[in-house]
Every structure is written in C-alpha cells, then in structure tokens.
Design a protein around this motif. Structure first.
Motif, PDB file in Angstrom:
ATOM      1  N   LYS A   8      40.377   5.034  53.412  1.00  0.00           N
ATOM      2  CA  LYS A   8      40.975   3.701  53.281  1.00  0.00           C
ATOM      3  C   LYS A   8      41.816   3.625  52.008  1.00  0.00           C
ATOM      4  O   LYS A   8      42.911   3.070  52.022  1.00  0.00           O
ATOM      5  N   ASN A   9      41.306   4.169  50.922  1.00  0.00           N
ATOM      6  CA  ASN A   9      42.071   4.168  49.673  1.00  0.00           C
ATOM      7  C   ASN A   9      43.388   4.917  49.835  1.00  0.00           C
ATOM      8  O   ASN A   9      44.422   4.492  49.314  1.00  0.00           O
ATOM      9  N   PHE A  10      43.364   6.018  50.561  1.00  0.00           N
ATOM     10  CA  PHE A  10      44.604   6.765  50.810  1.00  0.00           C
ATOM     11  C   PHE A  10      45.637   5.871  51.490  1.00  0.00           C
ATOM     12  O   PHE A  10      46.796   5.820  51.093  1.00  0.00           O
ATOM     13  N   PHE A  11      45.214   5.132  52.524  1.00  0.00           N
ATOM     14  CA  PHE A  11      46.158   4.285  53.247  1.00  0.00           C
ATOM     15  C   PHE A  11      46.628   3.108  52.396  1.00  0.00           C
ATOM     16  O   PHE A  11      47.791   2.712  52.471  1.00  0.00           O
ATOM     17  N   TYR A  12      45.742   2.538  51.593  1.00  0.00           N
ATOM     18  CA  TYR A  12      46.190   1.479  50.686  1.00  0.00           C
ATOM     19  C   TYR A  12      47.288   2.008  49.768  1.00  0.00           C
ATOM     20  O   TYR A  12      48.307   1.371  49.565  1.00  0.00           O
ATOM     21  N   GLU A  13      47.079   3.182  49.213  1.00  0.00           N
ATOM     22  CA  GLU A  13      48.068   3.746  48.299  1.00  0.00           C
ATOM     23  C   GLU A  13      49.345   4.164  49.027  1.00  0.00           C
ATOM     24  O   GLU A  13      50.439   4.065  48.470  1.00  0.00           O
ATOM     25  N   ALA A  14      49.226   4.607  50.268  1.00  0.00           N
ATOM     26  CA  ALA A  14      50.394   5.069  51.015  1.00  0.00           C
ATOM     27  C   ALA A  14      51.271   3.919  51.499  1.00  0.00           C
ATOM     28  O   ALA A  14      52.487   4.065  51.588  1.00  0.00           O
ATOM     29  N   TYR A  15      50.664   2.754  51.800  1.00  0.00           N
ATOM     30  CA  TYR A  15      51.418   1.689  52.450  1.00  0.00           C
ATOM     31  C   TYR A  15      51.641   0.440  51.616  1.00  0.00           C
ATOM     32  O   TYR A  15      52.530  -0.346  51.931  1.00  0.00           O
ATOM     33  N   LEU A  16      50.854   0.215  50.584  1.00  0.00           N
ATOM     34  CA  LEU A  16      51.026  -1.014  49.811  1.00  0.00           C
ATOM     35  C   LEU A  16      51.998  -0.810  48.669  1.00  0.00           C
ATOM     36  O   LEU A  16      51.952   0.208  47.978  1.00  0.00           O
ATOM     37  N   PRO A  17      52.868  -1.772  48.442  1.00  0.00           N
ATOM     38  CA  PRO A  17      53.767  -1.673  47.284  1.00  0.00           C
ATOM     39  C   PRO A  17      52.940  -1.619  45.995  1.00  0.00           C
ATOM     40  O   PRO A  17      51.889  -2.259  45.894  1.00  0.00           O
ATOM     41  N   PRO A  18      53.395  -0.870  45.014  1.00  0.00           N
ATOM     42  CA  PRO A  18      52.625  -0.713  43.782  1.00  0.00           C
ATOM     43  C   PRO A  18      52.256  -2.034  43.107  1.00  0.00           C
ATOM     44  O   PRO A  18      51.178  -2.154  42.526  1.00  0.00           O
ATOM     45  N   GLU A  19      53.129  -3.047  43.206  1.00  0.00           N
ATOM     46  CA  GLU A  19      52.870  -4.305  42.491  1.00  0.00           C
ATOM     47  C   GLU A  19      51.674  -5.081  43.051  1.00  0.00           C
ATOM     48  O   GLU A  19      51.129  -5.940  42.360  1.00  0.00           O
ATOM     49  N   ILE A  20      51.241  -4.809  44.274  1.00  0.00           N
ATOM     50  CA  ILE A  20      50.065  -5.509  44.804  1.00  0.00           C
ATOM     51  C   ILE A  20      48.907  -4.566  45.106  1.00  0.00           C
ATOM     52  O   ILE A  20      47.834  -4.993  45.486  1.00  0.00           O
ATOM     53  N   ARG A  21      49.122  -3.277  44.904  1.00  0.00           N
ATOM     54  CA  ARG A  21      48.106  -2.290  45.258  1.00  0.00           C
ATOM     55  C   ARG A  21      46.797  -2.507  44.522  1.00  0.00           C
ATOM     56  O   ARG A  21      45.730  -2.509  45.117  1.00  0.00           O
ATOM     57  N   GLU A  22      46.863  -2.710  43.221  1.00  0.00           N
ATOM     58  CA  GLU A  22      45.634  -2.855  42.436  1.00  0.00           C
ATOM     59  C   GLU A  22      44.834  -4.075  42.882  1.00  0.00           C
ATOM     60  O   GLU A  22      43.627  -4.013  43.040  1.00  0.00           O
ATOM     61  N   GLU A  23      45.525  -5.188  43.107  1.00  0.00           N
ATOM     62  CA  GLU A  23      44.851  -6.389  43.573  1.00  0.00           C
ATOM     63  C   GLU A  23      44.180  -6.146  44.926  1.00  0.00           C
ATOM     64  O   GLU A  23      43.045  -6.529  45.164  1.00  0.00           O
ATOM     65  N   ALA A  24      44.876  -5.471  45.825  1.00  0.00           N
ATOM     66  CA  ALA A  24      44.333  -5.207  47.161  1.00  0.00           C
ATOM     67  C   ALA A  24      43.144  -4.260  47.094  1.00  0.00           C
ATOM     68  O   ALA A  24      42.165  -4.423  47.813  1.00  0.00           O
ATOM     69  N   LEU A  25      43.225  -3.263  46.222  1.00  0.00           N
ATOM     70  CA  LEU A  25      42.116  -2.325  46.100  1.00  0.00           C
ATOM     71  C   LEU A  25      40.883  -2.989  45.492  1.00  0.00           C
ATOM     72  O   LEU A  25      39.761  -2.592  45.775  1.00  0.00           O
TER      73      LEU A  25
END
Length: 114
Positions: A8-25
């Motif tokens: 799941k973390n791989f897909f979050y990093e692959a598909y989410l823009p960097p500016e919202i990635r940390e919040e989503a993770l």
C-alpha cells in the motif's frame, strides 16, 4: 488482506502527488481529502468484489453522499479489479450500461432516451 502495508505504501508513493503524500500516509481513511470533496459533480463509482481498493472506494462513494453530493455506486460481485478494461469475465457490457444510465440521468428530462 489482499495488500500488505508495504505494498500500500508503494502505491501511495507511486500515485499521490508529493504535496499530499505525507498527509495521506499519516491518515489512510477516505476522508483525508474531505475538504476537497465539497461541490463535486455527480460521481459514479464502480467496485469489483476482488479489488485491493474496494473498501476505500465504497467509503469514497458514501462520503460524497454524506457531504451532500450525488454519487452512485455500482458493485460488481463476480469480477476483479480492472474488469471494465480486461473483461475477462464478460461484465464490461453490464458496466457500460450502468455508465450510460448514470450519464443519461444527468441530461435534462426532455433529452433522455425513452
């Protein structure tokens, strides 16, 4: 579960823009983006029974409705993620009819097919 946390973390990093990635993770619930879900156009969500994103997408459709938007959710019980494009089990025609019905609903009544 179908997906491990590392996948799941791989897909979050692959598909989410960097500016919202940390919040989503940090917050994996569908309501991470609640502030951006207001005033969405009518939304159609399809889920398949065998899909790693099924639960999140069901929650997404419910969240849109809970926020006052319009969403329709169609669940394909006997198929897999990608069933519309792969069509391995022959459900693509059923899905297309549901899409057409949802789009037809958006038209003014006088323009809808009988």
């Amino acid at each position: 579960p179908l997906l491990s946390l590392s996948v799941k973390n791989f897909f979050y990093e692959a598909y989410l823009p960097p500016e919202i990635r940390e919040e989503a993770l940090n917050d994996r619930r569908a309501n991470v983006w609640v502030a951006g879900l207001h005033n969405l156009p009518n939304t159609t969500v399809f889920t398949a029974e065998i899909c790693p994103l099924r639960d999140e997408n069901i929650k997404y459709a419910q969240l849109i409705t809970n926020l006052g938007g319009e969403s329709s959710h169609h669940h394909i019980l006997d198929d897999i993620h990608g069933c519309f494009t792969i069509n391995a089990l022959g459900n693509a025609d059923v899905i297309m009819e549901k899409i057409k019905a949802d789009l037809r609903y958006l038209l003014p009544p006088e323009m809808r097919e009988k």
